[in-house]
Design a protein around this motif. Structure first.
Motif, mmCIF file in Angstrom:
data_model
loop_
_atom_site.group_PDB
_atom_site.id
_atom_site.type_symbol
_atom_site.label_atom_id
_atom_site.label_comp_id
_atom_site.label_asym_id
_atom_site.label_seq_id
_atom_site.Cartn_x
_atom_site.Cartn_y
_atom_site.Cartn_z
ATOM 1 N N SER A 91 0.774 -1.183 -0.212
ATOM 2 C CA SER A 91 -0.203 -0.309 -0.535
ATOM 3 C C SER A 91 0.761 1.201 -0.031
ATOM 4 N N ILE A 92 1.881 0.882 0.723
ATOM 5 C CA ILE A 92 2.903 2.585 0.514
ATOM 6 C C ILE A 92 3.171 2.348 -0.867
ATOM 7 N N THR A 93 3.435 2.014 -1.034
ATOM 8 C CA THR A 93 4.335 2.049 -2.796
ATOM 9 C C THR A 93 3.241 2.479 -3.823
ATOM 10 N N ARG A 94 2.018 1.614 -3.097
ATOM 11 C CA ARG A 94 0.788 2.699 -4.640
ATOM 12 C C ARG A 94 1.188 4.303 -3.476
ATOM 13 N N CYS A 95 1.070 4.322 -2.193
ATOM 14 C CA CYS A 95 1.152 5.827 -2.364
ATOM 15 C C CYS A 95 1.708 6.558 -2.851
ATOM 16 N N VAL A 96 3.056 6.072 -3.166
ATOM 17 C CA VAL A 96 4.092 6.308 -2.975
ATOM 18 C C VAL A 96 4.284 7.335 -4.878
ATOM 19 N N TYR A 97 3.714 6.453 -5.486
ATOM 20 C CA TYR A 97 3.409 6.809 -6.568
ATOM 21 C C TYR A 97 2.769 7.726 -6.847
ATOM 22 N N LYS A 126 10.705 -8.904 1.761
ATOM 23 C CA LYS A 126 11.437 -7.990 1.347
ATOM 24 C C LYS A 126 11.302 -8.015 0.399
ATOM 25 N N ILE A 127 10.695 -8.796 -0.795
ATOM 26 C CA ILE A 127 9.911 -7.965 -2.573
ATOM 27 C C ILE A 127 9.413 -6.731 -2.061
ATOM 28 N N GLN A 128 7.934 -6.259 -0.804
ATOM 29 C CA GLN A 128 7.290 -6.137 -0.863
ATOM 30 C C GLN A 128 8.964 -4.766 -0.471
ATOM 31 N N ALA A 129 8.933 -4.517 0.049
ATOM 32 C CA ALA A 129 10.327 -3.321 1.051
ATOM 33 C C ALA A 129 11.253 -2.860 -0.292
ATOM 34 N N LEU A 130 11.770 -3.908 -1.600
ATOM 35 C CA LEU A 130 12.531 -3.715 -2.311
ATOM 36 C C LEU A 130 11.762 -2.966 -4.048
ATOM 37 N N ASN A 131 10.435 -3.371 -4.073
ATOM 38 C CA ASN A 131 9.224 -2.394 -4.591
ATOM 39 C C ASN A 131 9.446 -1.190 -3.960
ATOM 40 N N THR A 132 9.384 -0.594 -2.763
ATOM 41 C CA THR A 132 8.675 0.745 -1.749
ATOM 42 C C THR A 132 9.772 1.286 -2.283
#
Length: 338
Positions: A91-97, A126-132
């Motif tokens: 969700s953080i990744t989506r918000c950042v974009y 780990k994968i989600q952290a990398l994406n973020t």
């Protein structure tokens, strides 16, 4: 007996009233559910991409932060199970974009918090952290802080054989200028990068080829790449049956290596390569690279044709110092092929 039809009629009326009331209640509940879905209050469904998009639109219209990104980062600090952490990071990744203005107000401490998730025992976290981190790397002020995690990212992709993790880690590295302090670690993980390039996961292979192409332009890493051991079927990467996206990237990689080894700086030293090295596979006396390139000149995709020609030109024309009116005669494998 005459009362029976009258009572039956009353029962039918009662059933009808009950059915009508039930239907009305169901319609009302459905209306509330749809209305709640449209409103989509952040506490209920803020992880939804529709909700994040709605928050972005509202911010544009009202000119104020939604507070959603801060709420998610605060929740990440709390003790969560692996699934919850993975979903929060997603969700953080989506918000950042989508909420870039809000993301720009984050701090280096927030980047460190996300980076700490790289030490989680669960690969999905780990994968989600990398994406973020990849999402945050699009904001210039965070790049230096994210670079500090490059050593850890290289460690992950070289020690964990997981295609999704490889893709996420390599995408992050390809989006950052790698600092000089990472070069020793890059030398150590070069065999792992070459293994990913030769794997059967197209997206990971493409990302590995892009990273290796960038590293091939570093003078202090060029020999480490050229002397890296590869499989005997390494040239299969240049077969016309390969996906166009992969073919293009390995051709760029070959061009960068050819230009690098032909530079006066590199030719000033006499280098020695092992028999199964990248150098021998691509540029050795027994290499069949010429045959592969000539076949790709008639590839259906125009960008593949063009890139194959660029590699051919780089093999024929060493990068000498000064301006040359024309390329001197070359003793490359193309002369032998002719």
């Amino acid at each position: 007996m005459c009362c029976i039809p009258q009572r039956l009629g009353q029962m039918d009326i009662c059933k009808g009233v009950v059915s009508l009331a039930t239907a009305a209640g169901a319609i009302y509940l459905l209306y509330k559910a749809i209305r709640a879905g449209i409103k989509c209050q952040p506490p209920l469904c803020s992880a939804s991409p529709i909700c994040v998009a709605r928050l972005a639109i509202e911010r544009e219209q009202r000119g104020r932060d939604s507070g959603e990104l801060r709420r998610l980062l605060n929740s990440l600090e709390c003790k969560q199970d692996e699934y919850a952490k993975s979903m929060i990071l997603h969700s953080i990744t989506r918000c950042v974009y989508l909420l870039e203005s809000e993301a720009s107000t984050c701090t280096n401490d927030d980047i460190m918090l996300v980076g700490s998730m790289l030490d989680d025992k669960d690969n999905s976290v780990k994968i989600q952290a990398l994406n973020t981190l990849k999402a945050f790397s699009g904001i210039r002020k965070f790049r230096l802080k994210i670079q500090e995690h490059s050593i850890k990212v290289l460690e992950l992709i070289s020690t964990i054989w997981d295609s999704e993790l490889h893709i996420a880690g390599l995408r992050l590295l390809n989006n950052l200028p790698l600092p000089d302090f990472a070069h020793p670690q890059l030398r150590r993980v070069m065999p792992a990068l070459m293994e990913i390039l030769q794997s059967d996961y197209i997206l990971a292979q493409v990302q590995a080829a892009q990273l290796l192409s960038n590293l091939a332009q570093k003078n202090d890493l060029l020999y480490d790449i050229l002397n890296c051991q590869v499989h005997s079927n390494f040239l299969n990467l240049f077969q016309s049956a390969q996906p166009g996206c992969l073919l293009h990237e390995v051709l760029v990689f070959a061009e960068r290596l050819s230009e690098g080894r032909s530079s006066p700086h590199y030719r000033a030293v006499k280098w020695h390569y092992n028999e199964q090295s990248v150098h021998e596979a691509l540029f050795g006396d027994d290499s069949r690279l010429a045959d592969r390139l000539l076949a790709l000149v008639i590839h259906p995709e125009e960008d593949i044709q063009i890139q194959a020609c660029k590699v051919i030109v780089s093999l024929q024309c060493p990068q000498d110092v000064g301006v040359r009116p024309s390329c001197p005669p070359s003793h490359s494998c193309f002369n032998n092929a002719e």
